[in-house]
Design a protein around this motif. Structure first.
Motif, PDB file in Angstrom:
ATOM      1  N   SER A  71     -23.574  61.783  -2.603  1.00 37.33           N
ATOM      2  CA  SER A  71     -24.793  61.584  -3.391  1.00 37.33           C
ATOM      3  C   SER A  71     -25.959  62.439  -2.883  1.00 37.33           C
ATOM      4  N   ALA A  72     -25.864  62.937  -1.652  1.00 33.14           N
ATOM      5  CA  ALA A  72     -26.927  63.767  -1.078  1.00 33.14           C
ATOM      6  C   ALA A  72     -26.684  65.264  -1.273  1.00 33.14           C
ATOM      7  N   VAL A  73     -25.531  65.618  -1.831  1.00 31.97           N
ATOM      8  CA  VAL A  73     -25.223  67.022  -2.082  1.00 31.97           C
ATOM      9  C   VAL A  73     -25.996  67.464  -3.326  1.00 31.97           C
ATOM     10  N   PRO A  74     -26.700  68.596  -3.251  1.00 31.15           N
ATOM     11  CA  PRO A  74     -27.457  69.061  -4.416  1.00 31.15           C
ATOM     12  C   PRO A  74     -26.566  69.232  -5.652  1.00 31.15           C
ATOM     13  N   PRO A  75     -27.079  68.881  -6.838  1.00 32.81           N
ATOM     14  CA  PRO A  75     -26.278  68.978  -8.063  1.00 32.81           C
ATOM     15  C   PRO A  75     -25.757  70.396  -8.338  1.00 32.81           C
ATOM     16  N   GLU A  76     -26.547  71.421  -8.011  1.00 35.04           N
ATOM     17  CA  GLU A  76     -26.092  72.791  -8.267  1.00 35.04           C
ATOM     18  C   GLU A  76     -24.911  73.170  -7.375  1.00 35.04           C
ATOM     19  N   ASP A 127     -27.332  82.803   5.699  1.00 39.60           N
ATOM     20  CA  ASP A 127     -28.349  82.812   4.643  1.00 39.60           C
ATOM     21  C   ASP A 127     -28.898  81.427   4.348  1.00 39.60           C
ATOM     22  N   GLY A 128     -28.751  80.489   5.255  1.00 43.07           N
ATOM     23  CA  GLY A 128     -29.252  79.133   5.032  1.00 43.07           C
ATOM     24  C   GLY A 128     -28.129  78.109   5.043  1.00 43.07           C
ATOM     25  N   ARG A 129     -28.399  76.966   4.451  1.00 41.73           N
ATOM     26  CA  ARG A 129     -27.454  75.858   4.476  1.00 41.73           C
ATOM     27  C   ARG A 129     -26.251  76.129   3.580  1.00 41.73           C
ATOM     28  N   VAL A 130     -25.050  75.836   4.108  1.00 44.57           N
ATOM     29  CA  VAL A 130     -23.793  75.996   3.379  1.00 44.57           C
ATOM     30  C   VAL A 130     -23.091  74.642   3.361  1.00 44.57           C
ATOM     31  N   TYR A 131     -22.588  74.272   2.188  1.00 44.02           N
ATOM     32  CA  TYR A 131     -21.853  73.016   2.036  1.00 44.02           C
ATOM     33  C   TYR A 131     -20.358  73.313   2.026  1.00 44.02           C
ATOM     34  N   ASN A 132     -19.617  72.540   2.799  1.00 45.78           N
ATOM     35  CA  ASN A 132     -18.170  72.619   2.876  1.00 45.78           C
ATOM     36  C   ASN A 132     -17.650  71.385   2.146  1.00 45.78           C
ATOM     37  N   LEU A 133     -17.121  71.567   0.944  1.00 47.84           N
ATOM     38  CA  LEU A 133     -16.661  70.454   0.119  1.00 47.84           C
ATOM     39  C   LEU A 133     -15.142  70.400   0.142  1.00 47.84           C
ATOM     40  N   THR A 134     -14.597  69.207   0.299  1.00 48.88           N
ATOM     41  CA  THR A 134     -13.162  69.008   0.318  1.00 48.88           C
ATOM     42  C   THR A 134     -12.793  68.083  -0.832  1.00 48.88           C
ATOM     43  N   GLY A 135     -11.696  68.402  -1.498  1.00 45.41           N
ATOM     44  CA  GLY A 135     -11.260  67.574  -2.611  1.00 45.41           C
ATOM     45  C   GLY A 135      -9.869  67.956  -3.045  1.00 45.41           C
ATOM     46  N   ILE A 142     -13.968  74.104  -0.522  1.00 40.93           N
ATOM     47  CA  ILE A 142     -14.853  74.998  -1.270  1.00 40.93           C
ATOM     48  C   ILE A 142     -16.160  75.130  -0.494  1.00 40.93           C
ATOM     49  N   TRP A 143     -16.567  76.365  -0.227  1.00 42.56           N
ATOM     50  CA  TRP A 143     -17.820  76.620   0.473  1.00 42.56           C
ATOM     51  C   TRP A 143     -18.851  77.122  -0.536  1.00 42.56           C
ATOM     52  N   VAL A 144     -19.981  76.423  -0.609  1.00 45.30           N
ATOM     53  CA  VAL A 144     -21.041  76.763  -1.564  1.00 45.30           C
ATOM     54  C   VAL A 144     -22.374  76.767  -0.825  1.00 45.30           C
ATOM     55  N   ARG A 145     -23.182  77.793  -1.062  1.00 48.46           N
ATOM     56  CA  ARG A 145     -24.514  77.855  -0.475  1.00 48.46           C
ATOM     57  C   ARG A 145     -25.424  76.849  -1.178  1.00 48.46           C
ATOM     58  N   SER A 146     -26.493  76.422  -0.527  1.00 49.97           N
ATOM     59  CA  SER A 146     -27.370  75.380  -1.063  1.00 49.97           C
ATOM     60  C   SER A 146     -28.005  75.760  -2.397  1.00 49.97           C
ATOM     61  N   ASP A 147     -28.086  77.050  -2.709  1.00 52.81           N
ATOM     62  CA  ASP A 147     -28.642  77.460  -4.005  1.00 52.81           C
ATOM     63  C   ASP A 147     -27.583  77.488  -5.106  1.00 52.81           C
TER      64      ASP A 147
END
Length: 112
Positions: A48-53, A77-85, A94-99
């Protein structure tokens, strides 16, 4: 005399390389990881805290993926999210930058 010429040439080349490297960074600040909030390493985060984009980008990269776990870390380049699913019999990281910029997708067979 020959040694002096070689030494002078090396000095000029190294100064030119340093100047070119400095110009390559002009206008682009690279954050110091230890100075960024959270410092180095990965940090678990609630979905729920992961940005929608970020979630949207991950779901566009792998249609139908169900994200079950998220972590973030400070990248170049800033914050990177590591998502597992997963989706069907495959697991995804999946690795996605905060933008919302997609950086990388990795998939593996679950082996169930």
């Amino acid at each position: 005399m020959k040694h002096l010429f070689i030494l002078l040439s090396c000095l000029i080349l190294s100064a030119g390389a340093a100047l070119a490297q400095d110009r390559g960074r002009a206008g682009r600040e690279v954050p110091v990881i230890d100075a960024m909030p959270g410092g180095a390493g990965s940090h678990p985060v609630e979905l729920s805290a992961v940005p929608p984009e970020v979630l949207s980008s991950a779901r566009q990269a792998v249609a139908g993926v169900v994200v079950t776990k998220a972590e973030w870390f400070n990248g170049d380049d800033g914050r990177v999210y590591n998502l597992t699913g997963g989706r069907f019999q495959r697991s995804y990281t999946i690795w996605v930058r905060s933008d919302g910029k997609l950086l990388h997708v990795q998939s593996d067979d679950r082996g169930d």
